[in-house]
Write a protein that holds these residues in place. Structure first.
Motif, PDB file in Angstrom:
ATOM      1  N   TYR A  12       0.857  -1.189   0.000  1.00 47.08           N
ATOM      2  CA  TYR A  12       0.000   0.000   0.000  1.00 47.08           C
ATOM      3  C   TYR A  12       0.888   1.233   0.000  1.00 47.08           C
ATOM      4  N   GLU A  13       0.650   2.133  -0.946  1.00 47.99           N
ATOM      5  CA  GLU A  13       1.447   3.350  -1.085  1.00 47.99           C
ATOM      6  C   GLU A  13       0.535   4.563  -1.071  1.00 47.99           C
ATOM      7  N   TRP A  14       0.994   5.640  -0.414  1.00 51.01           N
ATOM      8  CA  TRP A  14       0.218   6.864  -0.363  1.00 51.01           C
ATOM      9  C   TRP A  14       1.144   8.078  -0.445  1.00 51.01           C
ATOM     10  N   ALA A  15       0.563   9.211  -0.862  1.00 44.47           N
ATOM     11  CA  ALA A  15       1.329  10.447  -1.002  1.00 44.47           C
ATOM     12  C   ALA A  15       1.471  11.127   0.356  1.00 44.47           C
ATOM     13  N   LEU A  16       2.700  11.534   0.670  1.00 44.39           N
ATOM     14  CA  LEU A  16       2.953  12.353   1.859  1.00 44.39           C
ATOM     15  C   LEU A  16       2.984  13.831   1.483  1.00 44.39           C
ATOM     16  N   GLY A  17       3.312  14.099   0.252  1.00 42.86           N
ATOM     17  CA  GLY A  17       3.389  15.455  -0.288  1.00 42.86           C
ATOM     18  C   GLY A  17       3.416  15.357  -1.793  1.00 42.86           C
ATOM     19  N   ALA A  18       3.671  16.479  -2.460  1.00 45.36           N
ATOM     20  CA  ALA A  18       3.665  16.491  -3.919  1.00 45.36           C
ATOM     21  C   ALA A  18       4.746  15.594  -4.515  1.00 45.36           C
ATOM     22  N   MET A  19       5.888  15.435  -3.816  1.00 44.65           N
ATOM     23  CA  MET A  19       7.014  14.684  -4.371  1.00 44.65           C
ATOM     24  C   MET A  19       7.477  13.560  -3.436  1.00 44.65           C
ATOM     25  N   THR A  20       6.657  13.144  -2.517  1.00 48.17           N
ATOM     26  CA  THR A  20       7.054  12.130  -1.535  1.00 48.17           C
ATOM     27  C   THR A  20       5.965  11.078  -1.394  1.00 48.17           C
ATOM     28  N   ARG A  21       6.375   9.820  -1.366  1.00 47.34           N
ATOM     29  CA  ARG A  21       5.452   8.700  -1.191  1.00 47.34           C
ATOM     30  C   ARG A  21       5.968   7.802  -0.068  1.00 47.34           C
ATOM     31  N   ALA A  22       5.052   7.229   0.687  1.00 48.30           N
ATOM     32  CA  ALA A  22       5.383   6.233   1.698  1.00 48.30           C
ATOM     33  C   ALA A  22       4.676   4.939   1.319  1.00 48.30           C
ATOM     34  N   TYR A  23       5.214   3.803   1.775  1.00 46.13           N
ATOM     35  CA  TYR A  23       4.575   2.532   1.475  1.00 46.13           C
ATOM     36  C   TYR A  23       4.813   1.526   2.604  1.00 46.13           C
ATOM     37  N   LEU A  24       3.866   0.608   2.740  1.00 42.91           N
ATOM     38  CA  LEU A  24       3.943  -0.526   3.649  1.00 42.91           C
ATOM     39  C   LEU A  24       3.696  -1.783   2.834  1.00 42.91           C
ATOM     40  N   PHE A  25       4.322  -2.892   3.235  1.00 38.65           N
ATOM     41  CA  PHE A  25       4.130  -4.133   2.490  1.00 38.65           C
ATOM     42  C   PHE A  25       4.199  -5.334   3.422  1.00 38.65           C
ATOM     43  N   VAL A  26       3.556  -6.408   2.988  1.00 35.51           N
ATOM     44  CA  VAL A  26       3.714  -7.744   3.562  1.00 35.51           C
ATOM     45  C   VAL A  26       3.987  -8.669   2.379  1.00 35.51           C
ATOM     46  N   GLU A  27       4.799  -9.681   2.615  1.00 32.87           N
ATOM     47  CA  GLU A  27       5.189 -10.570   1.520  1.00 32.87           C
ATOM     48  C   GLU A  27       5.477 -11.966   2.047  1.00 32.87           C
ATOM     49  N   GLY A  87       8.369  -1.271   5.246  1.00 34.52           N
ATOM     50  CA  GLY A  87       7.888  -0.034   4.665  1.00 34.52           C
ATOM     51  C   GLY A  87       9.033   0.815   4.193  1.00 34.52           C
ATOM     52  N   GLY A  88       8.666   1.930   3.590  1.00 41.50           N
ATOM     53  CA  GLY A  88       9.693   2.812   3.080  1.00 41.50           C
ATOM     54  C   GLY A  88       9.131   4.143   2.637  1.00 41.50           C
ATOM     55  N   VAL A  89      10.053   4.970   2.154  1.00 39.44           N
ATOM     56  CA  VAL A  89       9.724   6.301   1.667  1.00 39.44           C
ATOM     57  C   VAL A  89      10.448   6.501   0.340  1.00 39.44           C
ATOM     58  N   ARG A  90       9.752   7.101  -0.620  1.00 38.50           N
ATOM     59  CA  ARG A  90      10.357   7.449  -1.919  1.00 38.50           C
ATOM     60  C   ARG A  90      10.227   8.947  -2.122  1.00 38.50           C
ATOM     61  N   LEU A  91      11.311   9.591  -2.541  1.00 39.23           N
ATOM     62  CA  LEU A  91      11.306  10.997  -2.926  1.00 39.23           C
ATOM     63  C   LEU A  91      11.423  11.046  -4.440  1.00 39.23           C
ATOM     64  N   LEU A  92      10.545  11.813  -5.080  1.00 38.13           N
ATOM     65  CA  LEU A  92      10.423  11.806  -6.532  1.00 38.13           C
ATOM     66  C   LEU A  92      10.786  13.150  -7.135  1.00 38.13           C
ATOM     67  N   ASP A  93      11.121  13.137  -8.433  1.00 34.43           N
ATOM     68  CA  ASP A  93      11.149  14.362  -9.232  1.00 34.43           C
ATOM     69  C   ASP A  93      10.202  14.139 -10.412  1.00 34.43           C
ATOM     70  N   ASP A  94      10.269  14.945 -11.435  1.00 32.19           N
ATOM     71  CA  ASP A  94       9.334  14.819 -12.557  1.00 32.19           C
ATOM     72  C   ASP A  94       9.511  13.537 -13.351  1.00 32.19           C
ATOM     73  N   GLN A  95      10.713  12.979 -13.389  1.00 32.38           N
ATOM     74  CA  GLN A  95      11.020  11.828 -14.223  1.00 32.38           C
ATOM     75  C   GLN A  95      10.943  10.495 -13.478  1.00 32.38           C
ATOM     76  N   ALA A  96      11.521  10.435 -12.290  1.00 31.80           N
ATOM     77  CA  ALA A  96      11.633   9.157 -11.571  1.00 31.80           C
ATOM     78  C   ALA A  96      11.915   9.448 -10.101  1.00 31.80           C
ATOM     79  N   HIS A  97      12.121   8.377  -9.313  1.00 32.77           N
ATOM     80  CA  HIS A  97      12.483   8.643  -7.925  1.00 32.77           C
ATOM     81  C   HIS A  97      13.987   8.844  -7.809  1.00 32.77           C
ATOM     82  N   TRP A  98      14.392   9.707  -6.892  1.00 34.21           N
ATOM     83  CA  TRP A  98      15.811   9.990  -6.727  1.00 34.21           C
ATOM     84  C   TRP A  98      16.325   9.576  -5.360  1.00 34.21           C
ATOM     85  N   LEU A  99      15.431   9.168  -4.461  1.00 38.37           N
ATOM     86  CA  LEU A  99      15.853   8.602  -3.181  1.00 38.37           C
ATOM     87  C   LEU A  99      14.789   7.632  -2.710  1.00 38.37           C
ATOM     88  N   ARG A 100      15.233   6.438  -2.296  1.00 41.34           N
ATOM     89  CA  ARG A 100      14.319   5.468  -1.707  1.00 41.34           C
ATOM     90  C   ARG A 100      14.988   4.880  -0.478  1.00 41.34           C
TER      91      ARG A 100
END
Length: 122
Positions: free
Chosen positions: A52-67, A89-102
């Motif tokens: 499950y992934e959700w937006a924290l802000g315009a360029m930030t996403r957080a996610y939780l997972f089970v596997e 879980g984790g956090v992804r920071l994005l720009d216009d093209q792709a993510h630049w930090l995970r």
């Protein structure tokens, strides 16, 4: 966003003709994330996850997972007792093209702990 994935892999080539690094594997940043990359290998692998992934802000996403997943000598040897279970879980920071930090943290029911950092789009 909710994503559900199921993957199964098997090889049928003769064991003497197949290099070890071509066997299906689990572990690493995408499958059984608490384990080291390719930690589990055999002729057949099974894997399933829910993320499950959700937006924290315009360029930030957080996610939780089970596997869950396992490796087996052959498709006939599939057994629930072989399954490894993980979560995290984790956090992804994005720009216009792709993510630049995970940043990702994962654990397993057996006590393994995995941490993953990715800088830049790969």
């Amino acid at each position: 966003m909710l994503s559900i994935g199921v993957i199964g892999e098997t090889v049928t080539a003769d064991a003497a003709e197949l290099p070890f690094d071509r066997l299906p594997s689990l572990g690493g940043q995408h499958r059984l994330r608490a384990l080291a990359r390719d930690e589990l290998r055999d002729r057949t692998s099974t894997f399933a996850d829910i993320q499950y992934e959700w937006a924290l802000g315009a360029m930030t996403r957080a996610y939780l997972f089970v596997e869950t997943g396992a490796v087996h000598p052959s498709p006939r040897d599939l057994a629930l007792s072989r399954l490894h279970h993980g979560y995290g879980g984790g956090v992804r920071l994005l720009d216009d093209q792709a993510h630049w930090l995970r940043l990702q943290l994962a654990g397993s029911t057996a006590g393994e702990l995995g941490f993953f950092i990715q800088l830049g789009a790969l």
